[in-house]
Design an enzyme around this catalytic site. Structure first.
Site, PDB file in Angstrom:
ATOM      1  N   ASP A 158      -5.715 -17.669   2.622  1.00 57.26           N
ATOM      2  CA  ASP A 158      -5.370 -19.042   2.251  1.00 57.26           C
ATOM      3  C   ASP A 158      -5.847 -19.950   3.373  1.00 57.26           C
ATOM      4  O   ASP A 158      -5.210 -20.021   4.427  1.00 57.26           O
ATOM      5  CB  ASP A 158      -3.860 -19.185   2.044  1.00 57.26           C
ATOM      6  CG  ASP A 158      -3.409 -20.628   1.869  1.00 57.26           C
ATOM      7  OD1 ASP A 158      -4.265 -21.524   1.781  1.00 57.26           O
ATOM      8  OD2 ASP A 158      -2.181 -20.858   1.830  1.00 57.26           O
TER       9      ASP A 158
ATOM     10  N   HIS B  49       0.831  -1.205   0.000  1.00 56.87           N
ATOM     11  CA  HIS B  49       0.000   0.000   0.000  1.00 56.87           C
ATOM     12  C   HIS B  49       0.867   1.257   0.000  1.00 56.87           C
ATOM     13  O   HIS B  49       0.484   2.275  -0.592  1.00 56.87           O
ATOM     14  CB  HIS B  49      -0.922   0.006   1.221  1.00 56.87           C
ATOM     15  CG  HIS B  49      -2.137  -0.841   1.050  1.00 56.87           C
ATOM     16  ND1 HIS B  49      -3.412  -0.398   1.330  1.00 56.87           N
ATOM     17  CD2 HIS B  49      -2.285  -2.124   0.614  1.00 56.87           C
ATOM     18  CE1 HIS B  49      -4.293  -1.359   1.082  1.00 56.87           C
ATOM     19  NE2 HIS B  49      -3.624  -2.421   0.651  1.00 56.87           N
TER      20      HIS B  49
ATOM     21  N   HIS C 124      -1.121 -13.101  -1.199  1.00 54.66           N
ATOM     22  CA  HIS C 124      -2.331 -13.505  -0.479  1.00 54.66           C
ATOM     23  C   HIS C 124      -2.269 -14.940   0.014  1.00 54.66           C
ATOM     24  O   HIS C 124      -3.250 -15.458   0.534  1.00 54.66           O
ATOM     25  CB  HIS C 124      -3.561 -13.319  -1.384  1.00 54.66           C
ATOM     26  CG  HIS C 124      -4.021 -11.899  -1.474  1.00 54.66           C
ATOM     27  ND1 HIS C 124      -5.147 -11.515  -2.160  1.00 54.66           N
ATOM     28  CD2 HIS C 124      -3.500 -10.756  -0.956  1.00 54.66           C
ATOM     29  CE1 HIS C 124      -5.307 -10.198  -2.059  1.00 54.66           C
ATOM     30  NE2 HIS C 124      -4.310  -9.715  -1.344  1.00 54.66           N
TER      31      HIS C 124
ATOM     32  N   ASP D  92       3.751 -20.039   0.649  1.00 58.47           N
ATOM     33  CA  ASP D  92       3.927 -21.099  -0.337  1.00 58.47           C
ATOM     34  C   ASP D  92       3.045 -20.798  -1.544  1.00 58.47           C
ATOM     35  O   ASP D  92       2.543 -19.689  -1.685  1.00 58.47           O
ATOM     36  CB  ASP D  92       3.595 -22.472   0.274  1.00 58.47           C
ATOM     37  CG  ASP D  92       2.203 -22.513   0.908  1.00 58.47           C
ATOM     38  OD1 ASP D  92       1.350 -21.667   0.541  1.00 58.47           O
ATOM     39  OD2 ASP D  92       1.959 -23.383   1.767  1.00 58.47           O
TER      40      ASP D  92
END
Length: 329
Positions: A245, A68, A196, A253
């Site tokens: 996730d 950001h 993410h 990962d």
């Protein structure tokens, strides 16, 4: 199909415009503080290691804050500045209100330690860049080089945030227009979206995929049911959140990309990467090949860290990361 053991562990409840192109590579160097602050790297590494052990969401939060920061006015620590009676700063815009406090805290901890070791030398922008890299490696992500010598910017305006930061409901076209302005390719956008693989999102950011006549049928049905149960009171309890996730939320990962192919992309913008014909090949590549993802993510992060950096002419070394050195700047 989701397993019951997975469903029991994947949720988290919390209580707590202009184009900006990469700076010339010659303006930053990896040994910038070798003489002026020789313990810089050691202090950053030790501080982030302690903080990450205390609060495991620190790494994901710091990565988000760094992104950001760099996508608005460049990597100049403008996102760290606090609002005062004269100015509403970036961090208080609606799109930044959910930026995690742990990310701001780790920068403050490092800055405090550095001011004792080498006062007035290390910029907050460099602290944020270096700590992001170190935290990514702590949680299993790739190592990449961080060049140093950024200066802290003189401006932080909340009204400039919207339109310069991708949102949860953006299409691939929307996201790419922002990434392209900052000098990134479509492939680099997908690689950076792989960040993410750690972190979380509040229910309000994906509630439109769960409730009402436009609920998304492409979400895995069991996943959607659990999200609906988690978020049923999201308008009252705005702290409710889910991991981006759900399979390996604390590990950096390539599971994020595997999830997208199974209908487990939490945000509409995540799912869009799998649906779009232009980005899907990169999703498939990274889902099948973690090494390829790590290599591309590392290169993209090096490039991200060079976006719009300030030098001595248009920046300073702040004494406090949340305040400009002069109130009237």
């Amino acid at each position: 199909m989701l397993t019951s053991s997975f469903l029991n562990v994947f949720f988290l409840v919390l209580t707590f415009a202009p184009t900006i192109l990469p700076a010339p590579a010659t303006s930053l160097t990896k040994d910038y503080y070798q003489k002026t602050c020789p313990d810089f790297s050691k202090i950053v590494r030790e501080t982030v290691t302690t903080k990450q052990a205390q609060q495991p969401t620190t790494a994901a939060g710091t990565l988000r804050v760094f992104f950001h920061d760099c996508f608005l006015e460049g990597c100049d620590a403008s996102v760290l500045v606090a609002t005062n009676s004269f100015n509403k700063a970036e961090r208080d815009d609606e799109l930044n209100e959910s930026l995690p406090g742990d990310a701001f805290d780790i920068v403050t901890r490092i800055k405090t330690a550095l001011e004792l070791s080498c006062p007035g030398v290390v910029s907050c922008a460099d602290i944020l860049a270096q700590s992001t890299r170190d935290l990514i490696t702590i949680i299993g992500g790739p190592f990449y080089e961080v060049k140093l010598g950024r200066k802290d910017g003189f401006e932080s305006k909340a009204h400039k945030v919207r339109g310069n930061i991708p949102t949860a409901n953006h299409t691939v076209h929307d996201m790419m227009s922002i990434f392209k302005r900052n000098g990134f390719t479509l492939k680099e956008m997908v690689a950076l979206s792989g960040g993410h693989t750690v972190g979380f999102a509040h229910c309000i950011e994906f509630s439109n995929r769960l409730f009402g006549p436009r609920a998304d049928p492409e979400l895995d049905s069991q996943y959607a049911d659990r999200l609906k149960d988690l978020c049923k009171h999201y308008t009252v309890n705005k702290s409710m959140a889910a991991f981006l996730d759900p399979m390996t939320p604390g590990k950096f990962d390539n599971m994020y990309f595997k999830n997208l192919k199974r209908g487990l992309g939490l945000l509409a913008s995540d799912h869009a990467l799998f649906k779009d014909n232009g980005t899907r090949p990169f999703v498939d590549l990274y889902a099948d090949n973690q090494t390829a993802f790590f290599e591309d993510f590392a290169r993209a992060m090096e490039k991200l860290g060079m976006v719009g950096v300030k030098d001595d002419k248009d920046g300073e070394v702040r004494r406090r990361c949340d305040h400009f050195n002069k109130l009237n700047v």
